[in-house]
Design a protein around this motif. Structure first.
Motif, PDB file in Angstrom:
ATOM      1  N   LEU A 216       0.809  -1.217   0.000  1.00 23.09           N
ATOM      2  CA  LEU A 216       0.000   0.000   0.000  1.00 23.09           C
ATOM      3  C   LEU A 216       0.847   1.275   0.000  1.00 23.09           C
ATOM      4  N   GLY A 217       2.176   1.111  -0.056  1.00 22.67           N
ATOM      5  CA  GLY A 217       3.053   2.276  -0.134  1.00 22.67           C
ATOM      6  C   GLY A 217       3.359   2.918   1.193  1.00 22.67           C
ATOM      7  N   ARG A 218       3.249   2.144   2.269  1.00 16.66           N
ATOM      8  CA  ARG A 218       3.506   2.700   3.600  1.00 16.66           C
ATOM      9  C   ARG A 218       4.978   2.624   3.992  1.00 16.66           C
ATOM     10  N   THR A 219       5.814   2.237   3.028  1.00 17.32           N
ATOM     11  CA  THR A 219       7.262   2.267   3.232  1.00 17.32           C
ATOM     12  C   THR A 219       7.920   2.835   1.976  1.00 17.32           C
ATOM     13  N   TYR A 220       9.154   3.255   2.133  1.00 19.61           N
ATOM     14  CA  TYR A 220      10.016   3.583   0.989  1.00 19.61           C
ATOM     15  C   TYR A 220      11.248   2.733   1.194  1.00 19.61           C
ATOM     16  N   SER A 221      11.529   1.827   0.253  1.00 14.97           N
ATOM     17  CA  SER A 221      12.542   0.805   0.483  1.00 14.97           C
ATOM     18  C   SER A 221      12.101   0.029   1.739  1.00 14.97           C
ATOM     19  N   ASN A 222      12.993  -0.120   2.698  1.00 14.47           N
ATOM     20  CA  ASN A 222      12.608  -0.798   3.931  1.00 14.47           C
ATOM     21  C   ASN A 222      12.479   0.187   5.093  1.00 14.47           C
ATOM     22  N   LEU A 223      12.146   1.421   4.771  1.00  9.53           N
ATOM     23  CA  LEU A 223      12.030   2.486   5.770  1.00  9.53           C
ATOM     24  C   LEU A 223      10.561   2.844   5.999  1.00  9.53           C
ATOM     25  N   MET A 224      10.190   3.090   7.252  1.00 12.41           N
ATOM     26  CA  MET A 224       8.820   3.456   7.589  1.00 12.41           C
ATOM     27  C   MET A 224       8.590   4.930   7.271  1.00 12.41           C
ATOM     28  N   THR A 225       7.661   5.192   6.381  1.00 11.00           N
ATOM     29  CA  THR A 225       7.398   6.581   5.983  1.00 11.00           C
ATOM     30  C   THR A 225       6.143   7.156   6.624  1.00 11.00           C
ATOM     31  N   ASP A 226       5.281   6.306   7.180  1.00 12.33           N
ATOM     32  CA  ASP A 226       3.987   6.769   7.679  1.00 12.33           C
ATOM     33  C   ASP A 226       3.818   6.585   9.178  1.00 12.33           C
ATOM     34  N   MET A 227       4.900   6.284   9.889  1.00  9.30           N
ATOM     35  CA  MET A 227       4.759   6.048  11.320  1.00  9.30           C
ATOM     36  C   MET A 227       4.259   7.307  12.017  1.00  9.30           C
ATOM     37  N   VAL A 228       3.539   7.096  13.096  1.00 12.36           N
ATOM     38  CA  VAL A 228       2.995   8.201  13.879  1.00 12.36           C
ATOM     39  C   VAL A 228       4.036   8.603  14.916  1.00 12.36           C
ATOM     40  N   ALA A 229       4.596   9.787  14.769  1.00 11.67           N
ATOM     41  CA  ALA A 229       5.679  10.242  15.657  1.00 11.67           C
ATOM     42  C   ALA A 229       5.071  10.895  16.884  1.00 11.67           C
ATOM     43  N   SER A 230       4.711  10.064  17.857  1.00  9.81           N
ATOM     44  CA  SER A 230       3.995  10.554  19.038  1.00  9.81           C
ATOM     45  C   SER A 230       4.909  10.828  20.225  1.00  9.81           C
ATOM     46  N   ASN A 231       6.211  10.620  20.062  1.00  8.56           N
ATOM     47  CA  ASN A 231       7.144  10.948  21.143  1.00  8.56           C
ATOM     48  C   ASN A 231       8.492  11.332  20.539  1.00  8.56           C
ATOM     49  N   SER A 232       9.397  11.769  21.390  1.00 11.59           N
ATOM     50  CA  SER A 232      10.677  12.286  20.891  1.00 11.59           C
ATOM     51  C   SER A 232      11.504  11.198  20.219  1.00 11.59           C
ATOM     52  N   LYS A 233      11.416   9.966  20.721  1.00 19.94           N
ATOM     53  CA  LYS A 233      12.160   8.870  20.096  1.00 19.94           C
ATOM     54  C   LYS A 233      11.716   8.672  18.648  1.00 19.94           C
ATOM     55  N   LEU A 234      10.400   8.713  18.442  1.00 17.35           N
ATOM     56  CA  LEU A 234       9.881   8.491  17.090  1.00 17.35           C
ATOM     57  C   LEU A 234      10.132   9.695  16.186  1.00 17.35           C
ATOM     58  N   ARG A 235      10.132  10.893  16.761  1.00 18.23           N
ATOM     59  CA  ARG A 235      10.476  12.068  15.945  1.00 18.23           C
ATOM     60  C   ARG A 235      11.941  12.001  15.511  1.00 18.23           C
ATOM     61  N   ASP A 236      12.792  11.519  16.395  1.00 25.51           N
ATOM     62  CA  ASP A 236      14.194  11.311  16.016  1.00 25.51           C
ATOM     63  C   ASP A 236      14.306  10.249  14.917  1.00 25.51           C
ATOM     64  N   ARG A 237      13.453   9.219  15.013  1.00 28.01           N
ATOM     65  CA  ARG A 237      13.474   8.172  13.999  1.00 28.01           C
ATOM     66  C   ARG A 237      13.039   8.715  12.642  1.00 28.01           C
ATOM     67  N   GLN A 238      12.091   9.641  12.636  1.00 29.00           N
ATOM     68  CA  GLN A 238      11.673  10.264  11.378  1.00 29.00           C
ATOM     69  C   GLN A 238      12.863  10.941  10.692  1.00 29.00           C
TER      70      GLN A 238
END
Length: 301
Positions: A216-238
């Protein structure tokens, strides 16, 4: 080993673990581990069936319909776990992939063994399904009445049906358009399907849902492009994802993400295509959010 007529392989006695209670701890663990190593090859043997289920789910979600999981006990808990992780990982709305467990959410932490025998309860859980939806029933034995009720109601409503079991001769297979039968054999502890059969359920559901999200296009290569960045760890991951995908320095990725309003996919397309954020957003809207297609769209202008 022969299987008694009408009995799931998971209920047979395992000849390799008959003396498990007399072994030193380390030897006992080696024996359990030896049984666990049989699970992945058993899953590999049913990948064509998993692929067929993926196609059904992709078609459903692409057309605005939903995927529903139904299970009891360990199978139900695996289903709830898988569905719950799709929103934060892939940004899918909780209403798009829904898990139903016999006995309700309290059954996640307190056994509700009687609920799995209730056919009507399963049918009621599937009452909201309609044409174009997909119902995935998970049951190690392939006999659970709750799952039978759900699949029967789903099929009557026009939904596609999938059965995930550890029993190649599952009686409920007749209710499924696709039967994913992972032959994990007898458990180390007879009938304890929280072990190999439960591991197989997790592997199948993880692979199924992950493949659907990639398609469904929720990744680019093997990277998560649509994750919900709900905390600082996930924002860093973005930001780290943007840097990994583009090869650009972190400050440039941070700035692009801010300009995109925190939308990492928009930022990614803007960086890769060297295009304004507004154009990247528009290209993604025109291509159902698929990064590769959006890049083709931008480069063709």
């Amino acid at each position: 080993m022969s299987v008694s007529p009408g009995v799931s392989p998971t209920e047979e006695r395992n000849p390799h673990t008959v003396y498990i209670d007399q072994l030193p701890t380390l030897d006992m663990l080696r024996l359990i581990n030896a049984e666990d190593r049989k699970v992945a090859p058993a899953v590999a043997a049913v990948l064509p069936e998993v692929a067929a289920a993926v196609e059904l789910a992709v078609a459903a979600l692409r057309s605005g319909r939903r995927m529903h999981y139904f299970g009891a006990g360990t199978s139900g808990r695996m289903a709830v776990l898988d569905a719950a992780e799709l929103h934060p990982t892939f940004g899918v709305g909780y209403e798009r992939v829904v898990a139903h467990i016999a006995g309700g959410l309290s059954a996640l932490h307190t056994a509700a063994e009687g609920a799995e025998d209730d056919v009507e309860l399963g049918a009621a859980a599937a009452a909201d399904l309609g044409p174009g939806d997909v119902a995935v029933g998970a049951t190690a034995s392939g006999t659970t009445p709750y799952v039978a009720g759900a699949l029967r109601a789903a099929r009557a409503a026009g939904a596609s049906t999938v059965l995930v079991s550890a029993n190649p001769a599952a009686p409920l297979a007749d209710l499924a358009d696709v039967h994913i039968a992972v032959d994990t054999g007898p458990e180390a502890i007879t009938g304890s399907t929280r072990m190999k059969a439960g591991t197989a359920q997790k592997l199948v559901l993880n692979a199924l849902s992950t493949a659907v999200m990639v398609r469904l296009g929720r990744t680019y290569s093997n990277l998560m492009t649509d994750m919900v960045a709900s905390n600082s760890k996930l924002r860093d991951r973005q930001v780290r994802m943007l840097a990994q995908a583009t090869g650009l320095p972190v400050p440039a990725c941070t700035a692009a993400l801010a300009e995109a309003g925190g939308d990492s996919k928009v930022a990614l397309v803007a960086l890769l295509a060297q295009a304004p954020v507004a154009e990247a957003r528009r290209a993604l809207e025109q291509t159902d959010g698929v990064v590769h297609a959006a890049l083709v769209e931008l480069r063709g202008r």
